[in-house]
Design a protein around this motif. Structure first.
Motif, PDB file in Angstrom:
ATOM      1  N   LYS A 148       0.659  -1.304  -0.043  1.00 46.03           N
ATOM      2  CA  LYS A 148       0.078  -0.007  -0.046  1.00 46.03           C
ATOM      3  C   LYS A 148       0.747   1.118  -0.093  1.00 46.03           C
ATOM      4  CE  LYS A 148      -3.558   2.242   2.779  1.00 46.03           C
ATOM      5  NZ  LYS A 148      -4.523   2.120   3.877  1.00 46.03           N
ATOM      6  N   HIS A 149       2.023   1.276   0.775  1.00 49.69           N
ATOM      7  CA  HIS A 149       2.797   2.568   0.891  1.00 49.69           C
ATOM      8  C   HIS A 149       4.157   2.281   0.005  1.00 49.69           C
ATOM      9  CE1 HIS A 149       0.412   3.864   4.018  1.00 49.69           C
ATOM     10  NE2 HIS A 149       0.307   2.932   4.626  1.00 49.69           N
ATOM     11  N   ARG A 150       4.190   1.326  -0.765  1.00 45.75           N
ATOM     12  CA  ARG A 150       5.051   1.323  -2.045  1.00 45.75           C
ATOM     13  C   ARG A 150       6.542   1.285  -1.363  1.00 45.75           C
ATOM     14  NH1 ARG A 150       3.681   0.739  -6.741  1.00 45.75           N
ATOM     15  NH2 ARG A 150       6.025   1.551  -7.657  1.00 45.75           N
ATOM     16  N   SER A 151       6.482   0.444  -0.126  1.00 40.83           N
ATOM     17  CA  SER A 151       7.772   0.386   0.633  1.00 40.83           C
ATOM     18  C   SER A 151       8.859  -0.137  -0.132  1.00 40.83           C
ATOM     19  CB  SER A 151       7.584  -0.567   1.810  1.00 40.83           C
ATOM     20  OG  SER A 151       6.613   0.078   2.702  1.00 40.83           O
ATOM     21  N   SER A 152      10.173   0.460  -0.123  1.00 41.89           N
ATOM     22  CA  SER A 152      11.390   0.056  -0.798  1.00 41.89           C
ATOM     23  C   SER A 152      12.208  -1.047   0.382  1.00 41.89           C
ATOM     24  CB  SER A 152      12.151   1.276  -0.762  1.00 41.89           C
ATOM     25  OG  SER A 152      11.615   2.282  -1.560  1.00 41.89           O
ATOM     26  N   LEU A 153      11.891  -0.791   1.592  1.00 46.24           N
ATOM     27  CA  LEU A 153      12.458  -1.469   2.481  1.00 46.24           C
ATOM     28  C   LEU A 153      11.506  -1.977   3.578  1.00 46.24           C
ATOM     29  CD1 LEU A 153      15.483  -2.659   3.095  1.00 46.24           C
ATOM     30  CD2 LEU A 153      15.809  -0.443   4.257  1.00 46.24           C
ATOM     31  N   VAL A 154      11.746  -3.312   4.173  1.00 42.89           N
ATOM     32  CA  VAL A 154      11.015  -3.557   5.344  1.00 42.89           C
ATOM     33  C   VAL A 154      12.155  -4.055   6.324  1.00 42.89           C
ATOM     34  CG1 VAL A 154       9.551  -5.101   6.635  1.00 42.89           C
ATOM     35  CG2 VAL A 154       9.150  -4.426   3.933  1.00 42.89           C
ATOM     36  N   VAL A 155      12.267  -3.377   7.614  1.00 44.10           N
ATOM     37  CA  VAL A 155      13.309  -3.575   8.673  1.00 44.10           C
ATOM     38  C   VAL A 155      12.459  -4.156   9.717  1.00 44.10           C
ATOM     39  CG1 VAL A 155      15.059  -2.916   9.781  1.00 44.10           C
ATOM     40  CG2 VAL A 155      14.876  -1.939   7.704  1.00 44.10           C
ATOM     41  N   MET A 156      12.513  -5.116  10.254  1.00 45.74           N
ATOM     42  CA  MET A 156      12.112  -5.847  11.422  1.00 45.74           C
ATOM     43  C   MET A 156      12.928  -6.728  12.160  1.00 45.74           C
ATOM     44  SD  MET A 156       9.214  -8.405   9.510  1.00 45.74           S
ATOM     45  CE  MET A 156       8.637  -9.261  10.935  1.00 45.74           C
ATOM     46  N   GLY A 157      12.561  -6.780  13.370  1.00 43.79           N
ATOM     47  CA  GLY A 157      13.213  -7.841  14.403  1.00 43.79           C
ATOM     48  C   GLY A 157      12.579  -9.010  14.406  1.00 43.79           C
ATOM     49  N   THR A 158      13.079  -9.907  15.037  1.00 51.32           N
ATOM     50  CA  THR A 158      12.380 -11.446  15.238  1.00 51.32           C
ATOM     51  C   THR A 158      12.335 -11.787  16.546  1.00 51.32           C
ATOM     52  OG1 THR A 158      14.402 -12.476  14.722  1.00 51.32           O
ATOM     53  CG2 THR A 158      13.005 -12.073  12.829  1.00 51.32           C
ATOM     54  N   HIS A 159      13.153 -10.930  17.779  1.00 55.42           N
ATOM     55  CA  HIS A 159      12.807 -11.456  19.073  1.00 55.42           C
ATOM     56  C   HIS A 159      12.199 -10.705  20.222  1.00 55.42           C
ATOM     57  CE1 HIS A 159      16.434 -13.362  16.935  1.00 55.42           C
ATOM     58  NE2 HIS A 159      15.986 -14.533  17.591  1.00 55.42           N
ATOM     59  N   GLY A 160      11.101 -10.077  19.552  1.00 59.53           N
ATOM     60  CA  GLY A 160      10.074  -9.500  20.374  1.00 59.53           C
ATOM     61  C   GLY A 160       9.289 -10.619  21.289  1.00 59.53           C
ATOM     62  N   GLY A 161       8.255 -10.089  21.986  1.00 61.21           N
ATOM     63  CA  GLY A 161       7.409 -11.001  22.774  1.00 61.21           C
ATOM     64  C   GLY A 161       6.701 -11.656  21.654  1.00 61.21           C
ATOM     65  N   ARG A 162       5.930 -12.677  22.249  1.00 66.00           N
ATOM     66  CA  ARG A 162       5.037 -13.590  21.166  1.00 66.00           C
ATOM     67  C   ARG A 162       4.424 -12.657  20.190  1.00 66.00           C
ATOM     68  NH1 ARG A 162       3.726 -15.075  17.059  1.00 66.00           N
ATOM     69  NH2 ARG A 162       1.950 -16.394  16.715  1.00 66.00           N
ATOM     70  N   ALA A 163       3.693 -11.577  20.542  1.00 59.49           N
ATOM     71  CA  ALA A 163       2.984 -10.505  19.496  1.00 59.49           C
ATOM     72  C   ALA A 163       3.990 -10.260  18.588  1.00 59.49           C
ATOM     73  CB  ALA A 163       2.431  -9.598  20.258  1.00 59.49           C
ATOM     74  N   GLY A 164       5.262 -10.081  18.680  1.00 56.28           N
ATOM     75  CA  GLY A 164       6.438  -9.468  17.937  1.00 56.28           C
ATOM     76  C   GLY A 164       6.959 -10.619  17.051  1.00 56.28           C
ATOM     77  N   GLN A 165       6.850 -11.903  17.517  1.00 56.59           N
ATOM     78  CA  GLN A 165       7.736 -13.046  16.964  1.00 56.59           C
ATOM     79  C   GLN A 165       6.778 -13.517  15.705  1.00 56.59           C
ATOM     80  OE1 GLN A 165       8.708 -15.565  20.075  1.00 56.59           O
ATOM     81  NE2 GLN A 165      10.578 -14.628  20.145  1.00 56.59           N
ATOM     82  N   LEU A 166       7.401 -13.907  14.887  1.00 54.24           N
ATOM     83  CA  LEU A 166       6.543 -14.834  13.606  1.00 54.24           C
ATOM     84  C   LEU A 166       6.935 -16.216  13.875  1.00 54.24           C
ATOM     85  CD1 LEU A 166       6.907 -12.553  10.751  1.00 54.24           C
ATOM     86  CD2 LEU A 166       5.158 -12.711  12.029  1.00 54.24           C
ATOM     87  N   LEU A 167       6.098 -17.037  13.894  1.00 58.01           N
ATOM     88  CA  LEU A 167       6.506 -18.460  13.914  1.00 58.01           C
ATOM     89  C   LEU A 167       7.414 -18.696  12.443  1.00 58.01           C
ATOM     90  CD1 LEU A 167       2.911 -20.019  14.952  1.00 58.01           C
ATOM     91  CD2 LEU A 167       5.181 -19.730  16.511  1.00 58.01           C
ATOM     92  N   GLY A 168       8.096 -19.868  12.371  1.00 57.64           N
ATOM     93  CA  GLY A 168       8.679 -20.229  11.075  1.00 57.64           C
ATOM     94  C   GLY A 168       8.059 -20.267   9.958  1.00 57.64           C
ATOM     95  N   SER A 169       6.695 -20.897  10.175  1.00 53.77           N
ATOM     96  CA  SER A 169       5.925 -20.763   8.631  1.00 53.77           C
ATOM     97  C   SER A 169       5.545 -19.533   8.474  1.00 53.77           C
ATOM     98  CB  SER A 169       4.593 -21.886   9.030  1.00 53.77           C
ATOM     99  OG  SER A 169       3.737 -21.357  10.101  1.00 53.77           O
TER     100      SER A 169
END
Length: 160
Positions: free
Chosen positions: A102-123
């Motif tokens: 939607k925002h035509r992002s050039s880059l996505v920067v994200m962490g992977t070690h927050g709380g469960r709400a911030g973590q994505l499962l492997g899949s």
């Protein structure tokens, strides 16, 4: 060198996530890129108490998230980066991909070690990476950085 105009930064308000925001600011400055901070509130069922009062958890989470996002927005803008902040409801990986497009992002920067709400499962992480890869096929500059502690070598490769 790729044109980085918009950086999408999913946040969960943990210290780790705040470090990712600092890293994204560092990336945004040399490109004069705009940052979009996004916090995704996962769908949450209503609950009832023994007195049959219905509790709307989403409303409370949205208000808390809004206040935390305002503080983060101020922190980024004070560092001289143009920023927009969003609090949305949805499945995190789907909402991130939707907002990146939607925002035509050039880059996505994200962490992977927050709380469960911030973590994505492997899949979920694989689905997100695949979706961003397909989105990036239409915009070659779209990249995804997963960790905040990316080396200077990785930054140099990104900015080539």
């Amino acid at each position: 060198m790729p044109q980085i105009k918009t950086i999408l930064v999913p946040v969960d308000f943990t210290d780790y996530s705040n470090n990712v925001v600092d890293y994204a600011v560092m990336l945004a400055k040399p490109f004069k890129a705009k940052m979009i901070l996004i916090h995704v509130i996962e769908p949450f069922a209503y609950s009832t108490t023994d007195t049959l009062m219905i509790t709307d958890h989403y409303k409370a989470l949205k208000e808390i998230s809004r206040r935390l996002m305002e503080a983060l927005h101020l922190k980024v803008s004070q560092k001289g980066v143009k920023v927009r902040s969003l609090v949305v409801r949805g499945v995190p990986y789907a909402a991130i991909v939707e907002q990146a497009g939607k925002h035509r992002s050039s880059l996505v920067v994200m962490g992977t070690h927050g709380g469960r709400a911030g973590q994505l499962l492997g899949s979920e992480r694989r689905v997100l990476a695949l979706a961003l890869e397909r989105l990036g096929a239409h915009r070659p500059a779209l990249r995804w950085i997963e960790q905040a502690n990316v080396s200077d070598t990785a930054f140099d490769q990104l900015t080539r």
